[in-house]
Design an enzyme around this catalytic site. Structure first.
Site, mmCIF file in Angstrom:
data_model
loop_
_atom_site.group_PDB
_atom_site.id
_atom_site.type_symbol
_atom_site.label_atom_id
_atom_site.label_comp_id
_atom_site.label_asym_id
_atom_site.label_seq_id
_atom_site.Cartn_x
_atom_site.Cartn_y
_atom_site.Cartn_z
ATOM 1 N N ARG A 107 44.301 -60.024 5.555
ATOM 2 C CA ARG A 107 43.748 -58.815 6.165
ATOM 3 C C ARG A 107 42.220 -58.882 6.226
ATOM 4 O O ARG A 107 41.596 -57.943 6.694
ATOM 5 C CB ARG A 107 44.132 -57.618 5.292
ATOM 6 C CG ARG A 107 45.149 -56.662 5.890
ATOM 7 C CD ARG A 107 45.307 -55.542 4.892
ATOM 8 N NE ARG A 107 46.060 -54.412 5.339
ATOM 9 C CZ ARG A 107 47.360 -54.246 5.160
ATOM 10 N NH1 ARG A 107 48.069 -55.202 4.603
ATOM 11 N NH2 ARG A 107 47.947 -53.134 5.537
ATOM 12 N N ARG A 111 56.996 -41.867 9.395
ATOM 13 C CA ARG A 111 57.694 -42.985 8.744
ATOM 14 C C ARG A 111 58.310 -42.544 7.411
ATOM 15 O O ARG A 111 57.703 -41.836 6.635
ATOM 16 C CB ARG A 111 56.692 -44.115 8.513
ATOM 17 C CG ARG A 111 57.254 -45.279 7.730
ATOM 18 C CD ARG A 111 56.472 -46.522 7.961
ATOM 19 N NE ARG A 111 55.124 -46.507 7.424
ATOM 20 C CZ ARG A 111 54.279 -47.542 7.557
ATOM 21 N NH1 ARG A 111 54.653 -48.605 8.213
ATOM 22 N NH2 ARG A 111 53.081 -47.466 7.046
ATOM 23 N N ARG A 114 42.919 -46.241 7.086
ATOM 24 C CA ARG A 114 43.515 -47.580 7.216
ATOM 25 C C ARG A 114 43.236 -48.177 8.595
ATOM 26 O O ARG A 114 42.993 -49.369 8.738
ATOM 27 C CB ARG A 114 45.022 -47.506 6.949
ATOM 28 C CG ARG A 114 45.309 -47.339 5.453
ATOM 29 C CD ARG A 114 46.668 -46.739 5.188
ATOM 30 N NE ARG A 114 47.766 -47.541 5.665
ATOM 31 C CZ ARG A 114 48.973 -47.065 5.929
ATOM 32 N NH1 ARG A 114 49.217 -45.782 5.753
ATOM 33 N NH2 ARG A 114 49.929 -47.856 6.313
ATOM 34 N N LYS A 135 55.111 -54.066 11.863
ATOM 35 C CA LYS A 135 55.172 -55.399 11.231
ATOM 36 C C LYS A 135 56.353 -55.502 10.263
ATOM 37 O O LYS A 135 57.134 -56.446 10.323
ATOM 38 C CB LYS A 135 53.860 -55.707 10.467
ATOM 39 C CG LYS A 135 52.616 -55.704 11.343
ATOM 40 C CD LYS A 135 51.372 -56.137 10.561
ATOM 41 C CE LYS A 135 50.951 -55.179 9.461
ATOM 42 N NZ LYS A 135 50.539 -53.844 9.934
ATOM 43 N N ARG A 141 55.727 -42.850 2.047
ATOM 44 C CA ARG A 141 54.673 -43.557 1.325
ATOM 45 C C ARG A 141 53.493 -42.629 1.071
ATOM 46 O O ARG A 141 53.143 -41.828 1.910
ATOM 47 C CB ARG A 141 54.207 -44.762 2.155
ATOM 48 C CG ARG A 141 55.040 -45.990 1.950
ATOM 49 C CD ARG A 141 54.706 -47.083 2.909
ATOM 50 N NE ARG A 141 53.281 -47.386 3.015
ATOM 51 C CZ ARG A 141 52.800 -48.416 3.707
ATOM 52 N NH1 ARG A 141 53.630 -49.218 4.347
ATOM 53 N NH2 ARG A 141 51.524 -48.647 3.769
#
Ligand code: AMP
Length: 211
Positions: A88, A127, A166, A13, A155
């Site tokens: 969300r 990531r 998540r 996203k 992160r």
């Protein structure tokens, strides 16, 4: 254009939003980026959101809704926005609707980027991001240039454990907003599996086909 990006963590996203917003002349509004900035700045909101984020849980609606609604009411979002990571939950979707209605505006499209669970952990744990430019890379799928490699950060919620939490939250809390938008004819589904350019092209084509 006022659009929402929906998809599991690691669907792309943020990456795709950054590639698309300039051409569409709209602002990219990421609730996750706003919350991370609040944590970094040590604001009251940041202190309250931090523990949820680290655990891979959702930050309570009462904290997130005001933050995002204030952001979309700013002048730079009046020509349009791409919401990334919000709504969300169903209450967030309803709060957004109410705010849009009050402002006499409408959502144009909700883009769902679909990626199977089996691919998510690898995407998330590889990531990295550049704290200076905000650019997002993946060690294998979107390797960073050598010149920035040394300053990249991971992160805190991109661990395997937080990623699984998540993903679970996504299925339990966020996936139910998909039929909410589908019923109103706003939903566009795009396959998020493939190279970055391939997925960007698919999104562009899907948006064009809507006219
Ligand atoms: P993201 O950058 O979109 O992956 O968001 C990172 C984390 O911020 C999430 O795992 C949540 O803890 C929190 N967060 C971001 N957006 C929301 C939202 N709309 N509602 C609740 N929590 C959120």
């Amino acid at each position: 254009m006022r659009m929402i990006l929906v998809g599991p963590p690691g669907a792309g996203k943020g990456t795709q939003a950054a590639r698309l917003v300039d051409a569409l002349s709209i602002v990219h509004i990421s609730s996750g980026d706003m919350l991370r900035a609040a944590v970094k700045d040590g604001t009251e909101l940041g202190r309250r959101a931090d523990e949820y984020m680290q655990a891979g849980a959702l930050v309570p609606d009462s904290l997130v809704i005001d933050l995002v609604l204030e952001r979309i009411a700013r002048p730079d979002a009046s020509a349009g926005f791409m919401l990334d990571g919000f709504p969300r939950t169903r209450p967030q979707a309803e709060a957004l609707d109410a705010a849009m209605q009050a402002a006499g505006k409408q959502l144009d499209v909700v883009l769902l980027i679909e990626v199977p669970d089996a691919l998510i952990v690898e995407r998330i744990t590889g990531r990295r991001s550049d704290p200076e430019t905000g650019a997002i890379y993946h060690l294998t799928f979107n390797p960073p240039p050598a010149s920035v490699e040394g300053r990249l950060v991971q992160r805190r919620d991109d661990t395997e454990e937080a990623c699984r939490a998540r993903l679970e939250k996504y299925h339990a809390e966020t996936a139910p907003i998909v039929p909410y938008y589908e019923e109103r004819g706003l939903l566009l589904r795009v396959d998020g599996v493939g190279g970055l350019d391939e997925v960007t092209d698919r999104i562009r084509r899907a948006l064009d086909s809507r006219g």
